[in-house]
Design an enzyme around this catalytic site. Sequence first.
Site, mmCIF file in Angstrom:
data_model
loop_
_atom_site.group_PDB
_atom_site.id
_atom_site.type_symbol
_atom_site.label_atom_id
_atom_site.label_comp_id
_atom_site.label_asym_id
_atom_site.label_seq_id
_atom_site.Cartn_x
_atom_site.Cartn_y
_atom_site.Cartn_z
ATOM 1 C CD GLU A 75 -0.586 -6.621 -2.496
ATOM 2 O OE1 GLU A 75 -1.701 -6.912 -2.039
ATOM 3 O OE2 GLU A 75 0.297 -6.754 -1.728
ATOM 4 C CB CYS B 57 -1.104 0.042 1.240
ATOM 5 S SG CYS B 57 -2.256 -1.304 1.128
ATOM 6 C CB SER C 23 3.564 10.424 -13.567
ATOM 7 O OG SER C 23 4.352 11.536 -13.532
#
Length: 538
Positions: free
Chosen positions: A428, A394, A441
């Site tokens: 992930e 995360c 980006s």
Amino acid sequence: MADSSIEIVEGCRLPVLRKNQENEDEWPLAEILSVKDIPGRKLYYVHYIDFNKRLDEWVTPDRLDLKKLQFPKKEAKTPTKNGLPGSRPSSPERDVRKSLDLNIQSASAPSRGKTLPTPKRKAESVSLAAQVTAATPVPSLPSSAEASQASVYPAMRDPSFSSKSREEHEQLTSLTTNGTTRRLIPSQPGRKRKNCGGTDEMVKVFQNNNPRCSTVFLPPGEDSQDSSDGIPSAPRMTGSLVSDRSHDDIVTRMKNIDCIELGRHRLKPWYFSPYPQELTTLPILYLCEFCLKYLKSLKCLQRHLTKCNLRHPPGNEIYRKGTISFFEIDGRKNKTYSQNLCLLAKCFLDHKTLYYDTDPFLFYVMTEYDSKGFHIVGYFSKEKESTEDYNVACILTLPPYQRRGYGKLLIEFSYELSKVEGKTGTPEKPLSDLGLLSYRSYWSQTILEILMNLKSENGERPQITINEISEITSVKKEDVISTLQYLNLINYYKGQYILTLSEDIVEGHERAMQKRHLRIDPKCLHFTPKDWSKRGKW
């Protein structure tokens, strides 16, 4: 526009008034998720169809257009995730999803008497991709036994391989069932593919009006169960994310915290977070910005600050340059802090499911230093042992610090750790919408930086391969290839794949790099990777 004689129930759909980015009135279709009575009037919690859930809100009856009200189809009982009966009414969107699932299952069902396990989400993805393929043929990437070296050719401009416009390319974007976007590259009409004198197919890079260019070989396409842009073909059942959103509970679809005060900032949560139920009715939830403990009142926070000795996240400071520091936190050794960090992160990450089982994870918290201490800016987590080369589970930049370059700094730091570990990594999946933008980006800038800085040696053409780009950047090969596709650089010219760096790409890259002031300095990183596989217990 609401009529008191009409009863609006959960599951109804109707246009709702809201302001768009230009502060103009619009009436997007919305679904009623909940209704609550307060003295004098009713409030309706709405989800705007085809809009991100962070825009969901409570609205008053005067913002509802009852002329186009759609009632949900009556359904006696709705099975929930655990197979227990529920009372959630159906909606048109759920009916479509249900019928789609049934069609897929019936189409792919084996003969009677034997049942084979079939990943439902995978079939759905294939089904959607096939619909697009029928309209626009998509060339597959060349495969090779092993990526080999490449030659560099003089810069040239040839109309036969000029890039298509960005707008035309955007029309070929299709949504996968994971909620992420997949870009499809159209094949060049009238051109057949053939091998160029061997098993390896070359991809040359031409940079218009610039003497630097190169040839790149695409790697073999053996990897995978994963698609070319790194989206898993089946739901991942472990880790901190989940790709299957079909079993969302009605409670978790609604924001439950109105406001969070964290240090000098007040944050408006975007999504549900499983804070204790008694705290969800408070107008403001107070957090200690150093230990992230949650408290119910300002007085409780002030009393806590007199006892809290932390002025930085627990764990080891492994990076510092200027006012930016990174702390490495073990999810087992600092369980309470890690759980509090996950609860805060869930307010801004829709797909996050990890709250309490933090033992298998490491957390890297980025902070900004001033005279009062180290203030949290963002963080990312990663598995101690990842069998799928994930270097990020995360990742989050807190809203007050977004759009200031901190997101790319977190991503760059994750790849610096992978370089020290001697591995290639990938985040992930599925990525959130903002996460996908940030990674696209970063990958684009990193790869273009390498391609544009290639130099010839002894008058010979410089050489590079996809594998070499992956080794230099620690970006996984699949992500390198998907980024080249995303930039629409791959063309087919005279029997070979070429990567064309147009003037617009070069100028856009140079402008972006001028704005990117925050960079990771590898010399300031003090990090020794651990071999977690040899540890009996973390």
